[in-house]
Scaffold this motif. Structure first.
Motif, short mmCIF file in Angstrom:
data_model
loop_
_atom_site.label_atom_id
_atom_site.label_comp_id
_atom_site.label_asym_id
_atom_site.label_seq_id
_atom_site.Cartn_x
_atom_site.Cartn_y
_atom_site.Cartn_z
N TRP A 83 60.58 24.49 46.64
CA TRP A 83 60.91 25.78 46.01
C TRP A 83 62.32 26.45 46.40
O TRP A 83 62.13 27.67 46.65
N VAL A 84 63.26 25.76 46.70
CA VAL A 84 64.58 26.23 47.12
C VAL A 84 65.42 27.01 46.09
O VAL A 84 65.83 26.23 44.98
N SER A 85 65.37 28.40 45.94
CA SER A 85 65.93 28.97 44.90
C SER A 85 66.80 30.26 45.35
O SER A 85 66.14 31.04 45.88
N VAL A 86 67.88 30.46 44.75
CA VAL A 86 68.53 31.83 45.16
C VAL A 86 68.87 32.15 43.78
O VAL A 86 69.60 31.57 42.88
N ALA A 87 68.81 33.52 43.39
CA ALA A 87 68.95 34.00 41.92
C ALA A 87 70.46 33.68 41.68
O ALA A 87 71.29 33.92 42.44
N ARG A 91 74.10 34.01 44.36
CA ARG A 91 74.64 32.65 44.83
C ARG A 91 75.84 32.65 45.83
O ARG A 91 76.72 33.57 45.31
N ARG A 92 76.26 31.88 46.40
CA ARG A 92 77.31 31.50 47.40
C ARG A 92 77.86 32.90 48.15
O ARG A 92 78.74 33.22 48.33
N ARG A 93 76.70 33.52 48.84
CA ARG A 93 76.90 34.60 49.63
C ARG A 93 76.24 34.23 50.93
O ARG A 93 76.10 34.92 52.05
N GLY A 94 75.94 33.02 51.03
CA GLY A 94 75.26 32.50 52.51
C GLY A 94 73.75 32.72 52.56
O GLY A 94 72.95 33.04 53.46
N ILE A 95 73.15 32.94 51.30
CA ILE A 95 71.62 33.38 51.46
C ILE A 95 70.66 32.33 51.41
O ILE A 95 69.79 32.32 52.39
N LEU A 96 71.12 30.84 51.01
CA LEU A 96 70.59 29.90 51.34
C LEU A 96 70.37 29.74 52.93
O LEU A 96 69.59 29.13 53.75
N ARG A 97 71.71 29.57 53.52
CA ARG A 97 72.08 29.37 54.64
C ARG A 97 71.14 30.35 55.81
O ARG A 97 70.53 29.77 56.58
N ALA A 98 71.00 31.57 55.47
CA ALA A 98 70.22 32.54 56.10
C ALA A 98 68.74 32.18 55.97
O ALA A 98 67.97 32.39 57.08
N ALA A 119 66.14 16.58 46.83
CA ALA A 119 67.21 17.57 46.36
C ALA A 119 67.42 17.56 44.89
O ALA A 119 67.54 16.38 44.45
N THR A 120 68.00 18.50 44.25
CA THR A 120 68.47 18.72 43.14
C THR A 120 69.88 18.18 42.80
O THR A 120 70.34 17.70 41.85
N GLU A 121 70.62 18.60 44.07
CA GLU A 121 71.96 18.13 43.90
C GLU A 121 72.38 17.41 45.28
O GLU A 121 71.94 17.82 46.39
N ALA A 122 72.99 16.34 45.26
CA ALA A 122 73.22 15.59 46.57
C ALA A 122 74.33 16.29 47.49
O ALA A 122 74.67 15.84 48.82
N GLY A 126 73.41 18.04 53.41
CA GLY A 126 74.09 17.25 54.29
C GLY A 126 74.47 18.08 55.43
O GLY A 126 74.25 17.99 56.70
N ARG A 127 75.11 19.51 55.04
CA ARG A 127 75.28 20.38 55.99
C ARG A 127 74.36 20.79 56.92
O ARG A 127 74.52 21.56 57.81
N PHE A 128 73.07 21.03 56.32
CA PHE A 128 72.06 21.09 57.25
C PHE A 128 71.49 19.90 58.10
O PHE A 128 70.29 20.02 58.62
C1 LIG Z 1 71.48 25.42 45.84
C2 LIG Z 1 71.17 26.95 45.94
C3 LIG Z 1 69.80 26.97 46.75
C4 LIG Z 1 72.21 27.48 47.05
O1 LIG Z 1 72.17 28.81 47.39
P1 LIG Z 1 73.07 29.62 47.96
O2 LIG Z 1 72.66 30.88 48.53
O3 LIG Z 1 74.16 29.95 46.84
O4 LIG Z 1 73.88 28.72 49.19
P2 LIG Z 1 74.73 29.40 50.40
O5 LIG Z 1 75.74 30.50 49.81
O6 LIG Z 1 73.89 29.81 51.37
O7 LIG Z 1 75.64 28.09 50.87
C5 LIG Z 1 75.31 27.43 51.97
C6 LIG Z 1 76.39 26.47 51.89
O8 LIG Z 1 76.04 25.31 50.73
C7 LIG Z 1 77.01 25.16 49.85
N1 LIG Z 1 76.28 24.74 48.73
C8 LIG Z 1 75.42 25.66 48.25
N2 LIG Z 1 74.87 25.46 47.11
C9 LIG Z 1 75.80 24.22 46.58
C10 LIG Z 1 75.80 23.27 45.47
N3 LIG Z 1 75.02 23.75 44.57
N4 LIG Z 1 76.76 22.42 45.73
C11 LIG Z 1 77.55 22.13 46.73
N5 LIG Z 1 77.38 22.96 47.79
C12 LIG Z 1 76.50 24.04 47.90
C13 LIG Z 1 77.81 26.51 50.04
O9 LIG Z 1 79.33 26.16 49.74
C14 LIG Z 1 77.79 26.67 51.52
O10 LIG Z 1 78.68 26.00 52.30
P3 LIG Z 1 79.21 26.43 53.73
O11 LIG Z 1 78.12 27.06 54.44
O12 LIG Z 1 79.30 24.96 54.45
O13 LIG Z 1 80.46 27.25 53.35
C15 LIG Z 1 71.26 27.63 44.71
O14 LIG Z 1 72.72 27.58 44.16
C16 LIG Z 1 70.12 27.44 43.75
O15 LIG Z 1 69.33 28.35 43.61
N6 LIG Z 1 70.60 26.55 42.80
C17 LIG Z 1 69.48 26.33 41.73
C18 LIG Z 1 68.19 25.64 42.12
C19 LIG Z 1 68.34 24.37 43.15
O16 LIG Z 1 69.16 23.52 42.82
N7 LIG Z 1 67.66 24.51 44.40
C20 LIG Z 1 67.65 23.42 45.27
C21 LIG Z 1 66.28 22.70 45.36
S1 LIG Z 1 66.45 21.18 45.90
#
Ligand SMILES: CC(C)(COP(=O)(O)OP(=O)(O)OC[C@H]1O[C@@H](n2cnc3c(N)ncnc32)[C@H](O)[C@@H]1OP(=O)(O)O)[C@@H](O)C(=O)NCCC(=O)NCCS
Length: 400
Positions: A83-87, A91-98, A119-122, A126-128
């Motif tokens: 259930w990994v989701s950021v609104a 997005r792309r403000r480091g919320i997933l990383r936090a 993973a939805t996207e490959a 990897g960075r984690f």
């Molecule tokens: C994937 C998702 C959770 C990323 O959230 P986010 O808050 O935008 O991610 P962050 O800003 O914390 O990014 C963390 C890092 O991941 C990278 N990243 C995030 N989403 C990425 C994506 N879809 N593709 C490639 N890189 C991505 C960022 O560039 C960042 O890289 P860095 O820290 O090396 O600079 C968000 O885009 C989302 O909710 N997507 C739709 C639902 C989904 O696919 N969820 C995953 C389920 S497995």
């Protein structure tokens, strides 16, 4: 993270509607009340972590308590991230990383040897430190030409059973299959309840499930009408023995009115070699399933068995946390000892690569050829390549 209005906190019972809304926007579907009820039985609210903006939830991660079989048959308890989701507004403000930083801090505190996710996207994980570790082939078989070889086992014993009779029979068979299959995930009771509830909106325009049951295996399939004819879409084909697998395929191959059979398989599935025409199982897609992040390198390496003896110094780079370092990995008669060492490394790799090798589903040699695994010489690579293989390809069994 730059925004000072963003806060990270554990969810409470009143946050579940917000979690459902975030998920709906992230994945493009509206979870029903039944969907949410299943999730709430599987996830503990205290394992759900939210990011809020001015107190409004804008992102979520959670984990489920999972169990996986590793090569050699040991079962490890571990968290399964989901259930990994950021609104899309945030997005792309480091919320997933936090969120991941907080969630994985908790995994370290709990002593988790690994964590897993799908993973939805490959490109995200990897960075984690997560690497794709199990694969699934989706296979289409032209049933009209499918003939099982005369030499294949023909034990019979497959019965057509209604859902009420399948329900008590299937979990035990699955457990036996799971115990012998690397990468296989234990299924919680809620999984079975959901499977047998067989909710209409989860059928993808196909029929309700039909069950074929043998004492050691089963197939659960749906009938789907397509412009080309009827297709049997196999949702779940589990065989704890090779004999039951052959018996089930004899029945599937005999379903006269089905033009095609679709099924998900491991990469080393024996079906081509059961059929008189090995080309019939046509692979229509190949996908990664479980991704592994090793949280504790010595604990993970000593939990699995290895195919050959080994004595190697591995330098592992963890780009996210502190699980990396240099480790002496010694294997004698399949069993490993792994300790931190100051010795110079003979092999160097990132943690996601070690995760990809861990269940035996990918070859060290392939990563070396891609420049993602360095070894001091060819002999070290040769041993690593052989040692990490498992007796069968890892297969997850279900998605979470
Ligand atoms: C994937 C998702 C959770 C990323 O959230 P986010 O808050 O935008 O991610 P962050 O800003 O914390 O990014 C963390 C890092 O991941 C990278 N990243 C995030 N989403 C990425 C994506 N879809 N593709 C490639 N890189 C991505 C960022 O560039 C960042 O890289 P860095 O820290 O090396 O600079 C968000 O885009 C989302 O909710 N997507 C739709 C639902 C989904 O696919 N969820 C995953 C389920 S497995």
């Amino acid at each position: 993270m730059t925004d000072s209005t963003i806060a990270i906190r554990t969810a409470t019972e009143t946050d579940w509607d917000a979690v459902a809304l975030l998920d709906a926007h992230a994945f493009g579907f509206h979870p029903t009340d039944e969907d949410m009820a299943f999730t709430r039985r599987f996830a503990r609210t205290e394992d759900v972590i939210l990011a809020t903006d001015d107190d409004r939830p804008v992102a979520v991660v959670m984990h489920f308590a999972m169990r996986i079989t590793v090569p050699g048959g040991t079962q490890l308890d571990l968290p399964g991230v989901s259930w990994v989701s950021v609104a899309p507004t945030h997005r792309r403000r480091g919320i997933l990383r936090a969120l991941f930083t907080e969630q994985h801090r908790r995994f370290v505190a709990a002593g988790a040897p690994l964590s897993i996710l799908t993973a939805t996207e490959a490109t995200i994980y990897g960075r984690f430190g997560y690497g794709p570790a199990t694969s699934e082939l989706t296979v289409s078989v032209d049933r009209r030409s499918a003939r099982i070889r005369d030499t294949a086992a023909d034990p019979g014993g497959v019965a057509l059973v209604p859902p009420a009779a399948a329900r008590p029979a299937l979990p035990g068979i699955y457990d036996r299959w799971q115990a012998r299959t690397p990468g296989a995930l234990a299924r919680p009771q809620v999984y079975w309840d959901r499977m047998f509830a067989d909710l209409e909106h989860r059928r993808d325009d196909a029929s309700a499930l039909f069950y074929l049951v043998h004492a050691d295996g089963y197939a659960a399939y749906r009938r789907k009408h397509t412009p080309d004819g009827m297709v049997a879409v196999v949702d779940d084909l589990v065989a704890a023995t090779d004999e039951s697998y052959a018996a089930l395929w004899r029945v599937l191959a005999g379903m006269d009115l089905m033009r095609e059979i679709r099924v998900d398989q491991a990469a080393d599935d024996p079906l081509p070699w059961l059929l008189t025409d090995a080309r019939l199982p046509r692979v229509t897609s190949r996908d990664d399933a479980v991704w592994v992040r090793i949280m504790d390198v010595p604990a993970a390496l000593t939990a699995r068995t290895f195919a050959v003896d080994l004595d190697v110094t591995l330098e592992v780079n963890d780009p996210f946390l502190d699980a990396g370092g240099t480790f002496s990995l010694r294997v004698v008669d399949g069993r490993a000892t792994a300790t931190r060492t100051d010795a110079p490394p003979q092999a160097r790799l990132d943690l996601d690569v070690l995760g990809s090798l861990y269940l035996g589903g990918h070859r060290a040699r392939s990563f070396a050829r891609a420049g993602r695994l360095w070894t001091s010489d060819e002999a070290v690579l040769d041993r690593l390549d052989l040692a990490f293989r498992a007796d069968r390809e890892p297969f997850a069994g279900w998605h979470f």
